[in-house]
Design a protein around this motif. Sequence first.
Motif, short mmCIF file in Angstrom:
data_model
loop_
_atom_site.label_atom_id
_atom_site.label_comp_id
_atom_site.label_asym_id
_atom_site.label_seq_id
_atom_site.Cartn_x
_atom_site.Cartn_y
_atom_site.Cartn_z
N SER A 122 -0.85 -4.89 10.74
CA SER A 122 -1.06 -3.54 11.28
C SER A 122 -1.56 -2.62 10.16
O SER A 122 -1.47 -2.97 8.98
N LYS A 123 -2.04 -1.46 10.54
CA LYS A 123 -2.46 -0.48 9.54
C LYS A 123 -1.26 -0.04 8.72
O LYS A 123 -1.37 0.11 7.50
N ASP A 124 -0.11 0.18 9.35
CA ASP A 124 1.08 0.59 8.60
C ASP A 124 1.43 -0.41 7.51
O ASP A 124 1.81 -0.03 6.40
N GLU A 125 1.31 -1.69 7.82
CA GLU A 125 1.62 -2.71 6.82
C GLU A 125 0.56 -2.75 5.72
O GLU A 125 0.87 -3.04 4.56
N LEU A 126 -0.68 -2.46 6.07
CA LEU A 126 -1.73 -2.35 5.05
C LEU A 126 -1.43 -1.16 4.13
O LEU A 126 -1.55 -1.27 2.91
N VAL A 127 -1.01 -0.06 4.72
CA VAL A 127 -0.66 1.12 3.91
C VAL A 127 0.52 0.78 3.01
O VAL A 127 0.54 1.15 1.83
N ARG A 128 1.51 0.08 3.55
CA ARG A 128 2.66 -0.31 2.71
C ARG A 128 2.19 -1.17 1.53
O ARG A 128 2.60 -0.94 0.39
N ALA A 129 1.32 -2.13 1.81
CA ALA A 129 0.82 -3.00 0.74
C ALA A 129 0.03 -2.21 -0.29
O ALA A 129 0.14 -2.46 -1.50
N TYR A 130 -0.76 -1.26 0.17
CA TYR A 130 -1.51 -0.37 -0.74
C TYR A 130 -0.55 0.41 -1.62
O TYR A 130 -0.72 0.48 -2.85
N ALA A 168 -10.26 -2.03 -0.98
CA ALA A 168 -10.91 -1.04 -0.10
C ALA A 168 -9.89 0.00 0.37
O ALA A 168 -10.19 1.20 0.40
N ALA A 169 -8.70 -0.45 0.74
CA ALA A 169 -7.65 0.47 1.19
C ALA A 169 -7.29 1.43 0.06
O ALA A 169 -7.15 2.64 0.29
N ASP A 170 -7.16 0.92 -1.14
CA ASP A 170 -6.80 1.77 -2.27
C ASP A 170 -7.85 2.85 -2.49
O ASP A 170 -7.51 4.03 -2.64
N GLU A 171 -9.10 2.46 -2.49
CA GLU A 171 -10.18 3.43 -2.71
C GLU A 171 -10.20 4.49 -1.61
O GLU A 171 -10.23 5.69 -1.88
N LEU A 172 -10.19 4.04 -0.37
CA LEU A 172 -10.35 4.97 0.76
C LEU A 172 -9.08 5.79 1.03
O LEU A 172 -9.15 7.00 1.22
N PHE A 173 -7.93 5.12 1.08
CA PHE A 173 -6.68 5.83 1.39
C PHE A 173 -6.36 6.86 0.32
O PHE A 173 -5.94 7.97 0.63
N TYR A 174 -6.54 6.50 -0.94
CA TYR A 174 -6.17 7.44 -1.99
C TYR A 174 -7.15 8.61 -2.07
O TYR A 174 -6.74 9.75 -2.25
N PRO A 222 6.98 1.72 7.79
CA PRO A 222 6.74 1.00 6.53
C PRO A 222 6.24 1.93 5.41
O PRO A 222 6.53 1.71 4.25
N VAL A 223 5.49 2.95 5.78
CA VAL A 223 4.97 3.91 4.80
C VAL A 223 6.13 4.67 4.16
O VAL A 223 6.20 4.80 2.93
N VAL A 224 7.04 5.16 4.97
CA VAL A 224 8.19 5.89 4.45
C VAL A 224 9.08 4.97 3.63
O VAL A 224 9.59 5.35 2.57
N GLU A 225 9.24 3.74 4.07
CA GLU A 225 10.04 2.77 3.31
C GLU A 225 9.45 2.53 1.92
O GLU A 225 10.18 2.47 0.93
N ALA A 226 8.13 2.39 1.83
CA ALA A 226 7.48 2.18 0.54
C ALA A 226 7.64 3.41 -0.35
O ALA A 226 7.91 3.29 -1.56
N ALA A 227 7.48 4.60 0.23
CA ALA A 227 7.65 5.83 -0.54
C ALA A 227 9.10 5.98 -1.01
O ALA A 227 9.35 6.35 -2.16
#
Length: 192
Positions: free
Chosen positions: A53-61, A18-24, A120-125
């Motif tokens: 957290s949402k940030d960790e969900l974004v990182r996982a995505y 769901a995160a992949d579909e919506l976030f992307y 976490p988002v910046v770390e993943a990027a």
Amino acid sequence: MPTKTAARPSVRERLLRAADELFYEEGVHVVGIDRVIERAGVSKASLYTNFGSKDELVRAYLDARHTDWRERVRTELARWDAPRERVLSIFDVLGASFTDPTFHGCAFANASAEARPGSPVVEAADAARAWKRALFEELVGATGARDPETLAQQLVQLYDGAQLGARMDRDPGTAAVARAAAAVLLDAATAA
């Protein structure tokens, strides 16, 4: 005779899908967790239990997208023996992604555009970019280029520019343009 049924995806897998579909499609800053859990069909507590957290969900995505991308690249690289063709094939993989009707640009650039430094988002990027730079350095090193570091940097810039052009101009042909420019750079850097 009993039939075997497919296992239902785990809560974590459903949240990531769901995160992949919506976030992307819509962006990580626009989509709230309520929409993700609704799409996944899970409770809010499930999101926090699995990701915190949402940030960790974004990182996982982002990590999942990066894993998928690395596999696509590895599959393409395995088709080629010649160092020059291995480098250029990266632009072919990129071009194939541009023709996908769901293409919305670089997920890492999109997600990190408004992320706070050190998140976490910046770390993943950052990890995805480090992998990309290392890949180009490795591939260019095998070509015998006179200045492999500079050539690798130039190719990363072509790659990034092609992604931006494909998104902003809605032109999947930018990968072919970047590939042609990469070929010129490679030939100049490896000429005797």
